[in-house]
Write a protein that holds these residues in place. Sequence first.
Motif, short mmCIF file in Angstrom:
data_model
loop_
_atom_site.label_atom_id
_atom_site.label_comp_id
_atom_site.label_asym_id
_atom_site.label_seq_id
_atom_site.Cartn_x
_atom_site.Cartn_y
_atom_site.Cartn_z
N VAL A 134 0.58 -1.23 0.01
CA VAL A 134 -0.13 0.01 -0.11
C VAL A 134 1.22 1.12 0.05
N GLU A 135 0.77 1.97 -1.55
CA GLU A 135 2.03 2.86 -1.03
C GLU A 135 1.26 4.64 -1.59
N PRO A 136 0.75 6.01 -0.88
CA PRO A 136 0.27 6.74 -0.97
C PRO A 136 1.22 7.52 -2.44
N SER A 137 0.22 7.89 -3.40
CA SER A 137 0.84 9.02 -4.64
C SER A 137 1.58 9.87 -4.25
N ALA A 138 2.51 10.71 -5.02
CA ALA A 138 3.27 11.12 -4.43
C ALA A 138 2.72 12.17 -3.70
N GLY B 155 -4.57 -13.96 3.61
CA GLY B 155 -3.19 -13.28 3.85
C GLY B 155 -3.39 -12.39 5.04
N PRO B 156 -1.98 -11.71 5.31
CA PRO B 156 -1.80 -10.59 5.61
C PRO B 156 -2.06 -9.27 5.21
N ALA B 157 -3.09 -8.21 6.67
CA ALA B 157 -3.25 -7.13 5.85
C ALA B 157 -2.09 -6.40 5.78
N LYS B 158 -1.74 -5.10 4.80
CA LYS B 158 -0.64 -4.29 4.59
C LYS B 158 -1.12 -2.66 5.10
N TYR B 159 -0.05 -2.40 6.02
CA TYR B 159 0.05 -0.70 6.14
C TYR B 159 0.36 -0.03 4.91
N PRO B 160 -0.18 0.95 4.56
CA PRO B 160 0.77 1.75 3.88
C PRO B 160 2.45 2.42 4.75
N ALA B 161 2.96 2.06 3.15
CA ALA B 161 4.47 2.43 3.37
C ALA B 161 4.89 3.77 2.99
N ASN B 162 5.96 3.62 3.01
CA ASN B 162 7.68 5.00 3.30
C ASN B 162 6.02 6.66 3.13
N LEU B 163 5.45 6.40 4.20
CA LEU B 163 5.78 7.08 4.91
C LEU B 163 6.46 8.49 4.86
N ALA B 164 7.55 8.88 5.51
CA ALA B 164 8.59 9.56 5.43
C ALA B 164 8.42 10.61 4.03
N HIS C 251 4.69 5.41 14.98
CA HIS C 251 5.17 5.68 14.08
C HIS C 251 5.01 6.75 12.89
N ALA C 252 3.47 6.02 12.61
CA ALA C 252 2.62 7.17 11.40
C ALA C 252 2.23 8.41 11.69
N THR D 130 9.21 -9.07 14.80
CA THR D 130 10.18 -9.03 13.56
C THR D 130 9.46 -9.75 12.57
N ARG D 131 8.59 -10.79 12.67
CA ARG D 131 8.04 -11.62 11.31
C ARG D 131 6.40 -11.03 11.48
N LEU D 132 5.92 -10.37 12.48
CA LEU D 132 4.61 -9.73 12.27
C LEU D 132 5.03 -8.18 11.54
N SER D 133 5.74 -7.33 11.79
CA SER D 133 6.05 -6.15 11.38
C SER D 133 6.06 -6.57 9.78
N ARG D 134 7.32 -7.51 9.07
CA ARG D 134 7.05 -7.62 7.59
C ARG D 134 5.65 -8.28 6.95
N ALA D 135 5.55 -9.09 8.08
CA ALA D 135 3.92 -9.21 7.79
C ALA D 135 3.17 -8.34 7.29
N GLY D 136 3.28 -7.04 7.82
CA GLY D 136 2.12 -6.23 7.66
C GLY D 136 2.68 -5.19 6.80
N GLY D 137 3.86 -5.30 6.77
CA GLY D 137 4.98 -3.75 5.73
C GLY D 137 5.40 -3.24 6.83
N ASP D 138 7.41 -3.37 6.53
CA ASP D 138 7.76 -2.82 7.04
C ASP D 138 8.05 -2.16 7.73
N PHE D 139 8.68 -1.09 8.96
CA PHE D 139 8.53 -0.46 9.31
C PHE D 139 10.01 -0.03 10.48
N ASP D 140 10.33 0.85 10.47
CA ASP D 140 11.73 1.47 10.92
C ASP D 140 11.91 2.43 12.50
N TRP D 141 11.43 0.89 12.87
CA TRP D 141 11.75 0.83 14.47
C TRP D 141 12.48 -0.19 15.15
N HIS D 142 13.40 0.69 15.89
CA HIS D 142 14.42 0.34 16.61
C HIS D 142 14.31 -0.18 18.40
#
Length: 511
Positions: free
Chosen positions: A23-27, A96-105, A295-296, A337-349
Amino acid sequence: MFSTILICSLSVGLSLSLGVQSVEPSADGKTLNIRLGSSAESFAVVELQSWQPDAATPQAAPILGKGNRLELPRFDGSRDRLYSRFGLVQNGRLIGPAKYPANLAALSADRKPFLPARGKKGLQVQMIDDALALGIQQATINLRLESLLDPSDSPGSFSHRLDGAGYHFRKAAVEDLDRQIKAYAEADAQVTLILLAGPSAVPAIDRILRHPRTPDTLPSKMYALNVATEEGYRWFRASVEFLAHRYCGPKREAKRPIHFIVGNEVNSHFSWFPLGKQTTREVAAEYLRVLRVAHAAVRSASASSRIYASFDHYWAARFNSDALLSCGSRPLLDAMTRLSRAGGDFDWHIAFHPYPENLFEPRSWLDKSPTHEFDTPKVTFKNLEVLTRYLDLPIQRCFGSARRVILSEQGFNTPKGADGETKQAAGFCYGWKKANALPGIDAFILHRHVDHTHEGGLRLGLWTNKPDSVNTPDGRKLLYEVFHHADADDWQKHFQFALPLIGAKDWNSLP
């Protein structure tokens, strides 16, 4: 508010491989582009809001289409879909797993690149002027959400708009936070807020903050952060958005944005993130939901401010004998880590607490249980490199890189006896040198500034406290000067006393 099911035609026998892939937001940020794994004559996509479980798939009027892509408006009226997840459905069930929008930055108000702190040395501060005189480059601030929220909208309160509604925050709490952050910003020190919640004297605030799974009996005055109810989700999101835009966005006064630690030592959830009896996977799923909302919310303001998950020094072992009341940091990290990747990974530390094996024994080179294997019961300063090696495994990386680490809480007790201060200071020297040698670690934040009477008999401070007081500073310990000079050119002169105690010939051959 119900979820929305978006129908683009339905194919019999859909497999997991045909699930939502991204799931990607438009530009321009006006639409969301949902992509499936392959084309189908017809498919259905369900939108689930952050607070809704995966089982929440109520029927709604279908939207028809074809192919393997679906474009929909980012906003449903005033509601922002960036916080939702989207999954392929068949017969009312997710495929399959539901996905969250990516590339929020890419949509952040402030897109400046990450600016590293000037150094690793930090402190959980009690006296700001003293901390700055010690030369800290990092500081953490505990932010209790029950002291911030103002659902009654008192005169002078600060407000934030979210999905068309207003949310209010106590004037005194915000101005106190302003004062602290401004002092650190003027010294160019990195600030990290620790987001916490607990009981309030105001029933409306308790209703908002208390997680529905939090038991009646609290081992500590803490709640699990609540995004499991619609009201809890909205207030948590509004709180983090408000803080992020104030202290991370382009209009901030500080040179660098603040960062956020979400909760405290969540692997020992019985004590610090109480969810009742839960499996490791259930804790991981609930905590990850909170991290995603945070994060969002932060990404709406800043592309570079970091979000950290909090873990204690129990690694393969756990604090509590009941596996449903606590788990090791490693099992929880693996599940997240597994659940994060399945739902669309994001940069948590990672915000880690490598206290010595025995909290009352500051000389962690004497620890017995830590090993250098990945199944070590605990990770302390004695085997700290296990943590960074593990995070650098390909299966643990996020977008090809290891998640970053801050040591956000660790302290060294002052044992009773004439040489207690010497042992405490030597414990710090050992821990500081071990952490400073690892490039994957960005911060070493010492706990505490002043000894505290209500800490189970531990005396962890740079200062002693006055007799018959809780934490009124009395006198400086040996550790005060050692900490002061830890990152100075003359550090060796102040650290030299510790080598014979450690049993090392030099700082490159620590046990």
